[in-house]
Design a protein around this motif. Structure first.
Motif, PDB file in Angstrom:
ATOM      1  N   THR A 296     100.137  55.047   4.622  1.00  0.00           N
ATOM      2  CA  THR A 296      98.771  54.626   4.904  1.00  0.00           C
ATOM      3  C   THR A 296      97.949  55.840   5.326  1.00  0.00           C
ATOM      4  OG1 THR A 296      99.234  54.133   7.222  1.00  0.00           O
ATOM      5  CG2 THR A 296      99.582  52.356   5.636  1.00  0.00           C
ATOM      6  N   HIS A 297      96.637  55.766   5.085  1.00  0.00           N
ATOM      7  CA  HIS A 297      95.727  56.856   5.421  1.00  0.00           C
ATOM      8  C   HIS A 297      94.613  56.331   6.319  1.00  0.00           C
ATOM      9  CE1 HIS A 297      97.888  59.170   2.454  1.00  0.00           C
ATOM     10  NE2 HIS A 297      97.623  58.266   1.529  1.00  0.00           N
ATOM     11  N   PRO A 298      93.981  57.190   7.109  1.00  0.00           N
ATOM     12  CA  PRO A 298      92.932  56.727   8.031  1.00  0.00           C
ATOM     13  C   PRO A 298      91.800  55.983   7.335  1.00  0.00           C
ATOM     14  CG  PRO A 298      93.596  58.955   8.600  1.00  0.00           C
ATOM     15  CD  PRO A 298      94.294  58.625   7.305  1.00  0.00           C
TER      16      PRO A 298
ATOM     17  N   GLY B  38     102.608  55.848   8.608  1.00  0.00           N
ATOM     18  CA  GLY B  38     101.242  56.325   8.702  1.00  0.00           C
ATOM     19  C   GLY B  38     100.664  56.134  10.092  1.00  0.00           C
ATOM     20  N   PRO B  39      99.368  56.344  10.196  1.00  0.00           N
ATOM     21  CA  PRO B  39      98.486  56.872   9.147  1.00  0.00           C
ATOM     22  C   PRO B  39      98.711  58.374   8.928  1.00  0.00           C
ATOM     23  CG  PRO B  39      97.251  56.512  11.162  1.00  0.00           C
ATOM     24  CD  PRO B  39      98.626  55.971  11.417  1.00  0.00           C
TER      25      PRO B  39
ATOM     26  N   ASP C 163      96.804  46.944   8.593  1.00  0.00           N
ATOM     27  CA  ASP C 163      97.732  47.336   7.523  1.00  0.00           C
ATOM     28  C   ASP C 163      97.259  46.704   6.223  1.00  0.00           C
ATOM     29  OD1 ASP C 163      99.798  47.842   5.808  1.00  0.00           O
ATOM     30  OD2 ASP C 163     101.315  46.776   6.957  1.00  0.00           O
TER      31      ASP C 163
ATOM     32  N   ARG D  25      96.044  53.768   0.477  1.00  0.00           N
ATOM     33  CA  ARG D  25      97.497  53.916   0.566  1.00  0.00           C
ATOM     34  C   ARG D  25      98.001  54.772  -0.592  1.00  0.00           C
ATOM     35  NH1 ARG D  25      97.170  48.053  -0.587  1.00  0.00           N
ATOM     36  NH2 ARG D  25      95.606  49.088  -1.815  1.00  0.00           N
TER      37      ARG D  25
END
Length: 298
Positions: free
Chosen positions: A98-100, A19-20, A251, A104
């Motif tokens: 993972t995302h901004p 990610g992100p 994280d 998750r």
């Protein structure tokens, strides 16, 4: 077998974290992400890592495959704090995106986790003050034996903490009935906000805690983890809240599992429930805002 303070029984697997990722890619395309990590994962695995960092007198019991990822996994946890049970299946791997926003997404191949079972595990479990049973929905064969397993720990006088995770397919009426059948044996129900709301069929954490608490033993505690907002807990008719400090997220994968370990570590050190909530929030906040991760108080 030598007694331990905390026994961790459940899903230890390999996590590949990428990610992100701002948007899920369309079929047939490729997307580049700047970050990648390969590490121990799973509800039980993340808790085991935190316990090692905190110095908890703990033992983790889980299966592992006889392959290259399994060899790597065996080397990541202290051997004196881990008991690996052989599995004929390949080592389970989770791809975590993972995302901004800090949220998750997980995609898991069960692999060796499918074979973890009560007859196999029981002879390898030392006496413990508390057992953390983690990742029920990712250990389906062990989950089938939960009624007998929980009765076993009750007879031993071992306190039970449970974090079952999110079920594939969501909380159906049948699944709610199954999980509620576990709760009379559970002293510490450690779940996140979404799980609590769906299990209790209530719109918010406070209402969910009030609904679930009577299903636990009289001295049982419901803890609902709310991410950046901290936690809500209920014990003996009293509600507790503990906000989380503002941190820069690096994280968040495994944050709730780290929280579980820190909470149980504090209780095993003789701390009160309010103090344990404070410690656990601070440890988890430190973990998600440091690289490499640190499992110490801010």
């Amino acid at each position: 077998m030598k007694p331990v303070d905390l026994l961790i029984l459940g899903n230890v697997n390999v996590d590949l974290i990428l990610g992100p990722l701002a948007q899920w890619p369309a079929e047939g395309t490729e997307t580049l992400v700047p970050d990648m990590a390969w590490r121990v994962g799973g509800n039980a695995g993340n808790a085991a890592l935190a316990c090692a960092g905190l110095g908890t007198n703990a033992l983790t019991v889980s299966t592992v495959g006889n392959d290259l990822p399994g060899q790597w996994l065996r080397g990541q946890l202290p051997p004196e704090q881990t008991r690996w049970l052989p599995s004929p299946e390949p080592t389970s791997t989770t791809a975590a995106f993972t995302h901004p926003s800090g949220e998750r997404t997980f995609i898991t191949h069960l692999g060796h986790l499918r074979t973890l079972n009560w007859p196999q595990a029981r002879p390898h479990l030392p006496p413990a003050r508390v057992v953390l049973v983690a990742g029920a929905f990712l250990t389906p064969t062990l989950r089938a034996a939960y009624p007998a397993m929980l009765q076993h720990f009750r007879q031993l006088g071992t306190e039970v903490a449970v974090d079952f995770g999110w079920p594939d397919g969501g909380f159906t009426p049948e699944l709610r009935e199954e999980v509620r059948g576990w709760l009379p044996f559970v002293h510490h129900l450690l779940i996140n906000e979404l799980e609590a709301q769906h299990l209790a069929e209530r719109p918010d954490s406070s209402a969910a805690a009030q609904s679930l608490a009577p299903l636990l033993p009289p001295d049982g505690t419901v803890v609902i983890k709310q991410g950046a907002r901290g936690v809500t807990a209920q014990r003996g008719g009293q509600m507790y809240t503990q906000p989380a400090p503002p941190v820069t997220l690096i994280d968040t994968v495994g944050a709730g599992d780290t929280w579980n370990a820190a909470y149980l570590h504090a209780l095993l050190q003789g701390k009160s429930l309010p103090d344990a909530l404070v410690d656990a929030v601070r440890v988890a906040s430190t973990a998600i805002s440091t690289h490499p991760r640190r499992f110490v108080l801010l």
